[in-house]
Write an enzyme that holds these catalytic residues in place. Structure first.
Site, PDB file in Angstrom:
ATOM      1  N   LYS A 226       0.904  -1.313   0.119  1.00 11.47           N
ATOM      2  CA  LYS A 226       0.034   0.373  -0.031  1.00 11.47           C
ATOM      3  C   LYS A 226       0.463   1.284   0.316  1.00 11.47           C
ATOM      4  O   LYS A 226       1.724   1.843   0.402  1.00 11.47           O
ATOM      5  CB  LYS A 226      -1.045  -0.146   1.326  1.00 11.47           C
ATOM      6  N   ARG A 260      -3.549  -9.541   5.078  1.00 13.10           N
ATOM      7  CA  ARG A 260      -3.683  -9.809   4.127  1.00 13.10           C
ATOM      8  C   ARG A 260      -2.717  -9.281   3.181  1.00 13.10           C
ATOM      9  O   ARG A 260      -2.455  -8.651   2.789  1.00 13.10           O
ATOM     10  CB  ARG A 260      -5.242  -9.156   3.574  1.00 13.10           C
TER      11      ARG A 260
HETATM   12  C1  7PJ Z   1      -8.291  -4.179   2.347  1.00 12.29           C
HETATM   13  C2  7PJ Z   1      -9.173  -5.250   1.975  1.00 12.29           C
HETATM   14  C3  7PJ Z   1      -7.962  -3.469   3.556  1.00 12.29           C
HETATM   15  C4  7PJ Z   1      -9.666  -5.831   3.684  1.00 12.29           C
HETATM   16  C5  7PJ Z   1      -8.578  -3.986  -0.049  1.00 12.29           C
HETATM   17  C6  7PJ Z   1      -5.595  -3.485  -1.474  1.00 12.29           C
HETATM   18  C7  7PJ Z   1      -6.601  -2.207  -1.880  1.00 12.29           C
HETATM   19  N1  7PJ Z   1      -9.739  -6.050   2.580  1.00 12.29           N
HETATM   20  N2  7PJ Z   1      -9.406  -4.724   0.667  1.00 12.29           N
HETATM   21  N3  7PJ Z   1      -8.612  -5.396   4.376  1.00 12.29           N
HETATM   22  N4  7PJ Z   1      -7.907  -3.412   0.850  1.00 12.29           N
HETATM   23  N5  7PJ Z   1     -10.005  -6.701   4.623  1.00 12.29           N
HETATM   24  O1  7PJ Z   1      -5.679  -3.923  -1.439  1.00 12.29           O
HETATM   25  O2  7PJ Z   1      -4.321  -2.244  -1.386  1.00 12.29           O
HETATM   26  O3  7PJ Z   1      -6.801  -3.223   3.726  1.00 12.29           O
HETATM   27  S1  7PJ Z   1      -8.232  -3.420  -1.702  1.00 12.29           S
END
Ligand code: 7PJ
Length: 279
Positions: A226, A260
């Site tokens: 990010k 994640r």
């Molecule tokens: C996240 C997500 C996060 C959860 C995205 C990216 C943007 N779901 N979906 N937590 N980020 N739970 O992956 O940079 O931080 S999309």
């Protein structure tokens, strides 16, 4: 806190005595900010999932709409066209499938097709979102986001980011309890980068242990590649892996139970070593 997360066909260990879990990101969005369009084709997405499984992934998070800052929304039909073939192809892969969506109809159709977890960056605030998951046995990841992906990074403001995010999540947990959704199905996520400045993200990262202890639910953290990592390193998205690993370790050291990530093999290695030392 509970020792297991009820996750559809699976019961995932989330106690501090087991290795933190790795959620691998599987995007099928042509405009995704990372891996841009690379895994667009179904075959490529399936191969990517197989690689993640071989690397030890614990949950596969399928996303059909980019929520990167400033991204455009996709229609319901477009999102379904992207994710449904992948859900059918992967549902018997032996790992729990998660769907990254805020659309109730996508939740309904993917749950019916076999997904085990709904990961909603909007915290199940859309009308009908809680109804879509209430009668299933899928896990719910409740994430905090200020505003929406189009406008969230324009001028994020908080009185106290840790207190505000905690209050938001507490309110969502209460709304979910009202629907008689079992607490064993819930995990929480502070939503790094979703309506947060670098200072907000760092304040949250420093305090997720406190946030987790206050709400007493398994915490999922996503900061892989990010912009907060990019800002600290002054590096483009393809050179943020080591920084992302450091961020993941900082999160689990404070009690996050699921991370994640894009780089599954490297994260599994880092967490395996970390866990061996922390047992
Ligand atoms: C996240 C997500 C996060 C959860 C995205 C990216 C943007 N779901 N979906 N937590 N980020 N739970 O992956 O940079 O931080 S999309």
């Amino acid at each position: 806190m509970q020792t297991h997360l009820q996750c559809g066909r699976y019961s995932l260990p989330v106690a501090a005595t087991s290795r933190p879990l790795v959620m691998g990101i599987l995007n099928v969005t042509p405009d995704s900010f990372s891996d841009a369009g690379k895994y667009h084709a179904l075959d490529a997405a399936i191969s990517h999932a197989e690689e993640m499984i071989a690397a030890g992934v614990d949950i596969i998070d399928i996303g059909g709409e980019s929520t990167r800052p400033g991204s455009q929304t996709v229609s319901l039909q477009n999102e379904l066209d992207r994710v449904m073939p992948l859900v059918y192809a992967l549902r018997d892969c032996g790992k729990p499938l998660s769907i990254d969506t805020y659309k109730p109809e996508v939740m309904r159709q993917t749950i019916a097709a076999g997904v085990d977890m709904v990961n909603d960056v909007n915290g199940f605030r859309a009308p009908g979102a809680l109804e879509a998951v209430a009668d299933a046995d899928c896990a719910l990841c409740i994430m905090h986001m200020q505003k929406d992906p189009q406008s969230m990074q324009l001028k994020p403001e908080y009185e106290n980011v840790v207190a505000d995010v905690t209050a938001f999540l507490r309110e969502r947990i209460a709304a979910i309890a009202q629907m008689n959704i079992a607490r064993e199905r819930l995990c929480i996520d502070p939503g790094f980068g979703f309506g947060k400045s670098l200072a907000h993200n760092i304040a949250l990262l420093k305090n997720i242990g406190q946030l987790q202890a206050t709400l007493d639910l398994p915490l999922l953290a996503g900061l892989s590649r990010k912009s907060m990592i990019g800002a600290l390193l002054e590096k483009p998205v393809e050179r943020r892996m080591a920084g992302s690993l450091a961020g993941a370790l900082a999160c689990v050291a404070q009690g996050a139970r699921i991370v994640r990530v894009h780089d599954v093999a490297e994260t599994v290695d880092a967490l395996t070593v970390w866990h061996a030392i922390n047992q």
